[in-house]
Design a protein around this motif. Structure first.
Motif, PDB file in Angstrom:
ATOM      1  N   ASP A 217      78.280  25.595  40.080  1.00 34.58           N
ATOM      2  CA  ASP A 217      77.289  25.008  39.179  1.00 34.58           C
ATOM      3  C   ASP A 217      75.869  25.383  39.611  1.00 34.58           C
ATOM      4  N   ILE A 218      75.628  25.297  40.905  1.00 33.66           N
ATOM      5  CA  ILE A 218      74.302  25.656  41.443  1.00 33.66           C
ATOM      6  C   ILE A 218      74.033  27.126  41.201  1.00 33.66           C
ATOM      7  N   ARG A 219      75.027  27.959  41.477  1.00 34.26           N
ATOM      8  CA  ARG A 219      74.889  29.404  41.267  1.00 34.26           C
ATOM      9  C   ARG A 219      74.556  29.704  39.810  1.00 34.26           C
ATOM     10  N   SER A 220      75.247  29.049  38.883  1.00 35.46           N
ATOM     11  CA  SER A 220      74.995  29.272  37.456  1.00 35.46           C
ATOM     12  C   SER A 220      73.567  28.887  37.081  1.00 35.46           C
ATOM     13  N   GLU A 221      73.103  27.771  37.587  1.00 35.98           N
ATOM     14  CA  GLU A 221      71.739  27.337  37.271  1.00 35.98           C
ATOM     15  C   GLU A 221      70.709  28.305  37.849  1.00 35.98           C
ATOM     16  N   LEU A 222      70.924  28.741  39.079  1.00 33.70           N
ATOM     17  CA  LEU A 222      69.993  29.696  39.693  1.00 33.70           C
ATOM     18  C   LEU A 222      70.023  31.036  38.965  1.00 33.70           C
ATOM     19  N   MET A 223      71.197  31.474  38.540  1.00 35.33           N
ATOM     20  CA  MET A 223      71.290  32.738  37.802  1.00 35.33           C
ATOM     21  C   MET A 223      70.571  32.631  36.457  1.00 35.33           C
ATOM     22  N   PHE A 224      70.647  31.483  35.810  1.00 36.36           N
ATOM     23  CA  PHE A 224      69.926  31.283  34.551  1.00 36.36           C
ATOM     24  C   PHE A 224      68.425  31.445  34.785  1.00 36.36           C
TER      25      PHE A 224
ATOM     26  N   ASP B  90      67.717  35.129  35.463  1.00 37.83           N
ATOM     27  CA  ASP B  90      67.836  35.919  34.237  1.00 37.83           C
ATOM     28  C   ASP B  90      66.654  35.715  33.298  1.00 37.83           C
ATOM     29  N   ASN B  91      65.931  34.630  33.472  1.00 32.89           N
ATOM     30  CA  ASN B  91      64.814  34.314  32.583  1.00 32.89           C
ATOM     31  C   ASN B  91      63.462  34.368  33.297  1.00 32.89           C
ATOM     32  N   LEU B  92      63.378  35.168  34.345  1.00 32.98           N
ATOM     33  CA  LEU B  92      62.121  35.305  35.080  1.00 32.98           C
ATOM     34  C   LEU B  92      61.034  35.979  34.244  1.00 32.98           C
ATOM     35  N   GLU B  93      61.427  36.942  33.453  1.00 28.70           N
ATOM     36  CA  GLU B  93      60.445  37.668  32.645  1.00 28.70           C
ATOM     37  C   GLU B  93      60.132  36.888  31.381  1.00 28.70           C
TER      38      GLU B  93
END
Length: 71
Positions: free
Chosen positions: A49-56, A59-62
């Protein structure tokens, strides 16, 4: 009543001011906040769950112009 975002934002602003007076760069504070946030999340959530949130977030840094969100 404050929202979670407003509450955290107020504390982060105060933290950044205190860090600046101690000559601690804001990016160092930010990295430490990420580490602390993950530590807290590990107490309540599974690693996936933490990994998914961090990846989101990653993925939306730009900044993007999402056409489907336009009026």
């Amino acid at each position: 009543m404050s929202t979670p975002y407003e509450l955290v934002s107020q504390h982060v602003a105060a933290l950044l001011q205190e860090a600046a007076s101690a000559a601690i760069p804001p990016e160092t504070v930010a990295g430490t906040l990420i580490t602390e946030a993950v530590r807290i999340m590990k107490q309540h959530r599974k690693a996936d769950d933490i990994r998914s949130e961090l990846m989101f977030v990653i993925d939306n840094l730009e900044d993007r112009d999402y056409e489907f969100m336009r009026p």
